[in-house]
Enzyme design. Sequence first.
Site, mmCIF file in Angstrom:
data_model
loop_
_atom_site.group_PDB
_atom_site.id
_atom_site.type_symbol
_atom_site.label_atom_id
_atom_site.label_comp_id
_atom_site.label_asym_id
_atom_site.label_seq_id
_atom_site.Cartn_x
_atom_site.Cartn_y
_atom_site.Cartn_z
ATOM 1 N N ASN A 183 0.860 -5.057 -1.585
ATOM 2 C CA ASN A 183 1.105 -4.159 -2.726
ATOM 3 C C ASN A 183 1.781 -2.847 -2.323
ATOM 4 O OD1 ASN A 183 -0.878 -2.686 -1.523
ATOM 5 N ND2 ASN A 183 -2.461 -3.088 -3.059
ATOM 6 N N LYS A 184 2.286 -2.762 -1.103
ATOM 7 C CA LYS A 184 2.931 -1.511 -0.682
ATOM 8 C C LYS A 184 4.414 -1.483 -1.085
ATOM 9 C CE LYS A 184 -0.681 0.520 1.255
ATOM 10 N NZ LYS A 184 -1.696 -0.332 1.770
#
Length: 380
Positions: A183-184
């Site tokens: 999710n970065k």
Amino acid sequence: MLWKIPLSDLNYGPEEEAAVSAVIRSGWLSMGAVTQAFEAEFAAFVGTKHALALTNATAALHLACLACDLGPGDEVILPALTFVASANAVRYTGAEPVFADIESEDWLVLAPSAIEAAITPRTRAIMVMHYAGFPCDMPAITAIARAHNLAVIEDAAHAVGASLANRALGTWGDLGCYSFFANKNLSTAEGGMLVTDDDALAEKVRLLRSHGMTTLTWDRHHGHASTYDVIDLGYNYRIDELRSALGRVQLTRVADGNARRAELTALYRQLLAQSAPQVSMPFSQPRGQSSYHILPILLPEGANKLAFMAKMRAEGIQTSWHYPPVHTFHAYAQRDQALPSHLPLTEAIAARQVTLPLFPTMTEEQVFHVVKGVADSSKL
Ligand SMILES: *Cc1c(COP(=O)(O)O)cnc(C)c1O
């Protein structure tokens, strides 16, 4: 659960698939030429001498702490308003995390004045975390570090593509650590990068990343070496070529992705001020260039945060919490702290902070929908 609007979403295209397929066809899967290219490109992107790709940012933070020779009896000052991995990395070495408070209810990062107040004769390092990609006051923090002979480690997990005074976050301290988790802003599923300008620190990290061995499988495959020695107690923190291939493609998307995140954040700020003025949005002042990794808001004082999150869930909108303060976790709360934690701002923020959806492929319609949900769900 199928969210109507998820908290985050991948920014992937056919190029990522092609890059992974090319690695599979190449027949070389672990750290090799693709990883070397990814490291060189990432080093150029942030403007640093060395970039070392690793399994994840937690490994990067661990090796950063080891490279600074941290161990039992040493203290590291860091925020409690961070992901637990920052503090765990300190503890892996036997050193003690000492939590210090944030700047204000607007700027949710480690305060220079709190760092100074937490320094003891055992303090060896400061670990900063650029929350959501918004910069810590690095000129002040590096000055404190110089005055007290402390190392500076940057948890730049949120901060790929962010900068302060045109210098990339992650390159202000002695060592910087980035995360490429799913999710970065730059995602390789799992993955991380450690950067440094210091040759000796880079060499130590290079050794520790692969069992403390003096040569790699890659070198031996290429006939550069036929045997090896082990000269330190190392780990297997290597990345693989599949992830490095994803990283090379993702690196070309970061600038546009962050620009889109900036636009969406500005839209959120404008709409929330109109429709939900009881809610505040931190980081309202200009400072540096954020990567806009996440979108934190603060509910009004006294609001029931869990009830708010449940109402948003009922609307199909995923929200989160960044972060439950580390010093409140069981694995931390029961420890003998070298210093008692007194973190009034961190605790006040944590009670009210909620994270709203933000990702580069998000539409303006989706922002309107989230803001309507916030307005309806945050009435006291
Ligand atoms: C994601 C994250 C980490 C850990 O990154 P991994 O790559 O998952 O190990 C560390 N610190 C912060 C602030 C993070 O957000």
